[in-house]
Design an enzyme around this catalytic site. Structure first.
Site, short mmCIF file in Angstrom:
data_model
loop_
_atom_site.label_atom_id
_atom_site.label_comp_id
_atom_site.label_asym_id
_atom_site.label_seq_id
_atom_site.Cartn_x
_atom_site.Cartn_y
_atom_site.Cartn_z
N HIS A 118 7.99 8.43 -27.54
CA HIS A 118 7.06 9.39 -26.95
C HIS A 118 7.41 10.83 -27.34
CE1 HIS A 118 4.43 11.41 -24.14
NE2 HIS A 118 5.47 12.01 -23.59
N GLU A 173 10.45 17.52 -25.08
CA GLU A 173 9.82 17.92 -23.81
C GLU A 173 10.44 19.21 -23.27
OE1 GLU A 173 7.19 16.63 -22.37
OE2 GLU A 173 7.07 14.49 -22.76
N ARG A 185 -1.87 22.04 -14.52
CA ARG A 185 -0.92 20.99 -14.92
C ARG A 185 -1.23 20.44 -16.31
NH1 ARG A 185 1.76 16.12 -11.28
NH2 ARG A 185 2.96 15.25 -13.01
N ARG A 243 0.82 -1.23 0.00
CA ARG A 243 0.00 0.00 0.00
C ARG A 243 0.85 1.27 0.00
NH1 ARG A 243 -3.75 -2.84 3.62
NH2 ARG A 243 -5.31 -3.73 2.24
N GLU A 257 -3.53 17.55 -11.44
CA GLU A 257 -4.00 17.96 -12.77
C GLU A 257 -5.48 18.29 -12.82
OE1 GLU A 257 -1.86 16.08 -16.06
OE2 GLU A 257 -3.74 16.05 -17.14
N HIS A 277 0.18 16.34 -26.39
CA HIS A 277 0.03 14.96 -25.92
C HIS A 277 -1.28 14.32 -26.36
CE1 HIS A 277 3.57 15.99 -23.64
NE2 HIS A 277 3.59 14.85 -22.98
N HIS A 289 -0.36 10.98 -27.89
CA HIS A 289 -0.74 9.69 -27.31
C HIS A 289 -1.53 8.86 -28.32
CE1 HIS A 289 -0.29 11.02 -22.80
NE2 HIS A 289 0.86 10.80 -23.39
N LYS A 305 3.75 11.39 -11.46
CA LYS A 305 2.88 10.57 -12.32
C LYS A 305 3.57 9.24 -12.55
CE LYS A 305 0.19 13.89 -14.97
NZ LYS A 305 -0.05 14.49 -16.30
N ASN A 322 0.67 19.01 -20.98
CA ASN A 322 0.29 18.01 -21.98
C ASN A 322 0.19 18.60 -23.38
OD1 ASN A 322 0.05 15.70 -20.32
ND2 ASN A 322 -1.82 16.57 -19.48
N LYS A 378 8.36 22.86 -14.07
CA LYS A 378 7.56 21.69 -13.70
C LYS A 378 7.24 21.70 -12.21
CE LYS A 378 6.20 17.22 -14.45
NZ LYS A 378 6.21 16.05 -15.27
N1 GLY Z 1 4.33 14.97 -18.25
C1 GLY Z 1 3.23 15.78 -17.88
C2 GLY Z 1 3.02 15.85 -16.40
O1 GLY Z 1 3.82 15.35 -15.64
O2 GLY Z 1 2.04 16.39 -15.97
#
Ligand code: GLY
Length: 408
Positions: free
Chosen positions: A303, A222, A278, A158, A274, A285, A289, A180, A282, A264
């Site tokens: 990516h 990025e 946040r 956990r 997010e 993305h 994606h 993430k 993206n 960041k």
């Molecule tokens: N890579 C996007 C984020 O970490 O929110």
């Protein structure tokens, strides 16, 4: 003492805060750390705060750093075959020197490792190492290893703490920071995962010397993203200094990492899960994606390559909707093209057979979809991105038709 107390709250001797659009530290001549110092940025998240250390020689110092955070912990290092062949000895020697008990788990390299199969294998390996709640998982690799090992740590007993030692440019500027973690599903990228913040992030720029050029270019996409979403001055700096970054010049790399990680950290500390801000991270993305899902998450399209194309499309989509002035998409495209990145769907190997409906179907699985409405990160200018929920599927269909029909 609660082990969490050892997080380095407020230890941010040289942290910089990016507080608004088009503000930057990129022109600060004093920013780059001399070769023998580390830059530190604190990710301010209350009791889950942590430091990102960046500089040279950090791999050799990893044992000392980890020991100071969690003195009695034993560690499982999770890495991949490529990173292990170049750098595992150095990390293991550093842990030995600090008197830390450790074992290593070596996984295949590549996006396919972010799977249920490998997660199950990894969790069982960690349990066989008898990793307990106060021990540590060390994610030692690029984005794939960071995401997988972080997710395994989040569900093991956990929740076990973990340390990120990112070895790719992409992981150093983006995926190792912000918590993430997750794996891919056949339904889409990163659809199974958890927010689980690391205890510490160690970015040793020396390890970038062994990174394949294609992976470095993908990570660079990025980096450019930060300029495009919130920092026009940084984008300009990249236009003028890209060759220095690609030549791995110390000062240029430190400035690149520092500006990226500072932004960041600032965004994540304001919107960890997010709910709003946040989502800007993206940019490119939603398209990217979709491309990754349709190309099978592999060597065919990395990516960073997918999101480079996605960012050009986001600017084109913005231009077509009259949201930003004409010519910006071309500016972004030429910057990526000169860096050796793909910039159009036509650059994706074997993508000719993909239909607009295939693409829209994969994009509907994006995590930002709310009640079936797609979210796009669009742009008013370089350094001025925003979250849009105003684009209908018809707008998207018309745009993708135009792009895929070859009339463009
Ligand atoms: N890579 C996007 C984020 O970490 O929110």
């Amino acid at each position: 003492m609660n082990p969490k107390d050892k997080r380095r709250k407020g230890f941010s001797m040289s942290s910089q805060t990016v507080s608004g659009q088009n503000l930057t530290q990129a022109d600060d001549p004093n920013l780059a750390a001399p070769n023998n110092r580390f830059e530190t940025i604190n990710v301010a998240l209350g009791e889950r705060s942590y430091d990102i250390l960046m500089g040279t020689g950090l791999l050799e110092k990893a044992g000392e750093q980890i020991k100071s955070l969690r003195p009695a912990a034993k560690c499982s290092i999770v890495t991949d075959e490529n990173v292990a062949s170049h750098h595992l000895n150095a990390l293991e020697a550093s842990l030995d020197q600090a008197g830390i008990v450790h074992k290593s788990i070596i996984l295949p390299a590549g996006e396919a490792t972010k799977s249920f199969d490998k997660l199950s294998y990894l969790v069982n390996e960690l349990l066989s190492h008898e990793i307990e709640r106060n021990d540590l998982v060390i994610a030692f690799g690029g984005g794939v290893i960071g995401d997988l090992a972080g997710f395994a740590a989040s569900i093991l007993r956990r929740g076990v703490d973990f340390v990120q030692i990112p070895t790719s440019l992409l992981a150093q500027v983006d995926s190792s920071v912000g918590g993430k973690t997750g794996i891919n599903s056949p339904h889409g990228k990163n659809l199974v995962g958890a927010f689980h913040q690391p205890l510490l992030v160690l970015c040793d720029i020396d390890v970038l010397k062994t990174l394949e050029p294609r992976q470095f270019r993908a990570g660079y996409a990025e980096v450019v993203k930060y300029g495009l979403i919130r920092d026009a001055i940084f984008f300009k700096w990249l236009q003028e200094n890209r060759d220095r970054v690609f030549a791995l010049e110390h000062d240029a790399l430190i400035k690149t990492l520092h500006t990226s990680c500072a932004m960041k950290a600032d965004v994540v500390s304001q919107d960890e899960k997010e709910h709003g801000l946040r989502a800007l991270l993206n940019l490119g993305h939603t398209f990217g994606h979709g491309f990754e899902a349709l190309t099978g998450y592999g060597e065919r399209l990395l990516h960073g390559e997918a999101i480079a194309i996605g960012m050009v499309l986001a600017f084109e989509f913005s231009e077509r909707a009259g949201l930003c002035k004409t010519g910006l998409a071309e500016l972004v495209r030429s910057h990526f093209k000169e860096a050796g990145l793909p910039t159009s769907m036509k650059d994706i190997d074997g993508f000719g057979d993909v239909s607009v409906e295939d693409l829209i179907k994969t994009m509907r699985q994006d995590k930002k979809v709310e009640r079936g409405v797609l979210t796009f990160i669009l742009c008013r200018d370089i350094g001025d991105a925003f979250v849009s929920r105003d684009m209908s599927e018809d707008n998207l269909r018309e745009f993708l038709d135009f792009k895929l029909s070859g009339t463009d």
